[in-house]
Design a protein around this motif. Structure first.
Motif, PDB file in Angstrom:
ATOM      1  N   GLY A  12      52.939  41.304  92.403  1.00 11.86           N
ATOM      2  CA  GLY A  12      51.613  41.129  93.652  1.00 11.86           C
ATOM      3  C   GLY A  12      51.017  42.659  94.426  1.00 11.86           C
ATOM      4  O   GLY A  12      49.174  42.435  93.631  1.00 11.86           O
ATOM      5  N   GLY A  13      51.091  43.437  93.445  1.00 12.42           N
ATOM      6  CA  GLY A  13      50.727  44.808  93.124  1.00 12.42           C
ATOM      7  C   GLY A  13      49.668  45.273  91.913  1.00 12.42           C
ATOM      8  O   GLY A  13      48.566  45.596  92.238  1.00 12.42           O
ATOM      9  N   ALA A  33      58.668  52.218 102.781  1.00 13.95           N
ATOM     10  CA  ALA A  33      58.361  53.002 101.561  1.00 13.95           C
ATOM     11  C   ALA A  33      56.457  52.604 100.811  1.00 13.95           C
ATOM     12  O   ALA A  33      56.177  53.320 100.468  1.00 13.95           O
ATOM     13  CB  ALA A  33      59.324  54.034 101.010  1.00 13.95           C
ATOM     14  N   HIS A  34      56.903  51.895 100.464  1.00 13.41           N
ATOM     15  CA  HIS A  34      55.904  51.386  99.675  1.00 13.41           C
ATOM     16  C   HIS A  34      55.131  50.832 100.544  1.00 13.41           C
ATOM     17  O   HIS A  34      53.545  51.442 100.086  1.00 13.41           O
ATOM     18  CB  HIS A  34      56.260  50.027  99.128  1.00 13.41           C
ATOM     19  N   LEU A  35      55.379  50.343 101.529  1.00 15.70           N
ATOM     20  CA  LEU A  35      54.039  49.916 102.886  1.00 15.70           C
ATOM     21  C   LEU A  35      53.701  51.471 103.395  1.00 15.70           C
ATOM     22  O   LEU A  35      52.264  51.658 103.290  1.00 15.70           O
ATOM     23  CB  LEU A  35      54.607  49.129 103.691  1.00 15.70           C
ATOM     24  N   LEU A  43      47.635  52.581  96.993  1.00 14.14           N
ATOM     25  CA  LEU A  43      47.816  52.352  95.826  1.00 14.14           C
ATOM     26  C   LEU A  43      47.204  52.172  94.366  1.00 14.14           C
ATOM     27  O   LEU A  43      46.383  52.043  94.390  1.00 14.14           O
ATOM     28  CB  LEU A  43      48.114  50.799  96.051  1.00 14.14           C
ATOM     29  N   LYS A  44      48.171  52.677  93.301  1.00 13.25           N
ATOM     30  CA  LYS A  44      47.414  52.790  92.433  1.00 13.25           C
ATOM     31  C   LYS A  44      48.631  52.024  91.264  1.00 13.25           C
ATOM     32  O   LYS A  44      49.981  52.028  90.886  1.00 13.25           O
ATOM     33  CB  LYS A  44      48.965  54.331  91.691  1.00 13.25           C
ATOM     34  N   VAL A  45      47.833  51.504  89.659  1.00  9.61           N
ATOM     35  CA  VAL A  45      48.531  50.622  89.792  1.00  9.61           C
ATOM     36  C   VAL A  45      48.296  51.658  87.892  1.00  9.61           C
ATOM     37  O   VAL A  45      46.953  51.709  87.924  1.00  9.61           O
ATOM     38  CB  VAL A  45      48.110  49.695  89.550  1.00  9.61           C
ATOM     39  N   GLY A 135      54.096  52.968  96.320  1.00 13.14           N
ATOM     40  CA  GLY A 135      52.386  52.983  96.024  1.00 13.14           C
ATOM     41  C   GLY A 135      52.089  53.449  94.812  1.00 13.14           C
ATOM     42  O   GLY A 135      50.757  53.080  94.382  1.00 13.14           O
ATOM     43  N   VAL A 136      53.290  53.278  93.820  1.00 16.58           N
ATOM     44  CA  VAL A 136      53.225  53.336  92.454  1.00 16.58           C
ATOM     45  C   VAL A 136      53.255  52.373  91.943  1.00 16.58           C
ATOM     46  O   VAL A 136      54.547  51.876  91.392  1.00 16.58           O
ATOM     47  CB  VAL A 136      53.086  54.463  91.964  1.00 16.58           C
TER      48      VAL A 136
END
Length: 171
Positions: A12-13, A33-35, A43-45, A135-136
């Motif tokens: 999804g990310g 924690a991701h939220l 958000l880092k990809v 977040g990564v």
């Protein structure tokens, strides 16, 4: 195009960030924690396709905060299909397409009794990515593909519109 991504992990990310970078209005539905990291730092990809950092990132735990959308990328684990399917009802409008991206799983069959057959498409994701820190997302390799379509096999305007956006996003 308004898109909600249910489950902002590797699948999804990765796809959601690419669609947002291509200009779509994307909101991620995540937890914990991701939220919190997405809300505070974006958000880092990261990966060989290039790095993306969405700042700010639209993210929430509650689908009711979003309203109806055009596309729902449904990227939760199999054991969460029923409960997540119930929670996303506020996202569904007359033309909304819900595309489950659990590879090789019968998620579409599980979603039809919850959301109705007109809302659900079939889908398969091909990407190698995972959360490496809140977040990564780290993507391995450059291959990224999504196969989706109406369950009756016929072309539709919503499918064609989403395909055009996917191509713009580079997958």
């Amino acid at each position: 195009m308004r898109i909600a991504v249910v489950g902002a992990g590797g699948v999804g990310g990765g796809f959601g960030a690419a669609l947002a970078k291509a200009g779509a209005d994307v909101t991620f539905i995540a937890r914990g924690a991701h939220l919190a990291a997405m809300k505070s730092a974006g958000l880092k990809v990261q990966g060989p396709r290039g790095d993306t950092h969405l700042v700010p990132t639209r993210a929430t735990e509650d689908p009711a905060d979003i309203g109806t959308v055009d596309i729902v990328l449904f990227c939760v684990k199999l054991w969460d299909v029923k409960s997540a399917g119930e929670k996303i009802k506020p996202l569904i409008g007359a033309g909304t397409a819900v595309i489950p991206l659990q590879n090789g799983i019968d998620a579409h069959e599980r979603l039809i009794p919850i959301l109705g057959k007109d809302a659900v498409m079939g889908g398969v994701a091909q990407i190698s990515a995972s959360i490496t820190a809140p977040g990564v997302i780290a993507q391995v390799g450059t291959f990224m593909r999504m196969v989706f379509g109406e369950l009756d096999g016929k072309p539709s305007q919503r499918g064609e519109d989403f395909l055009a956006l996917c191509l713009k996003a580079g997958f």
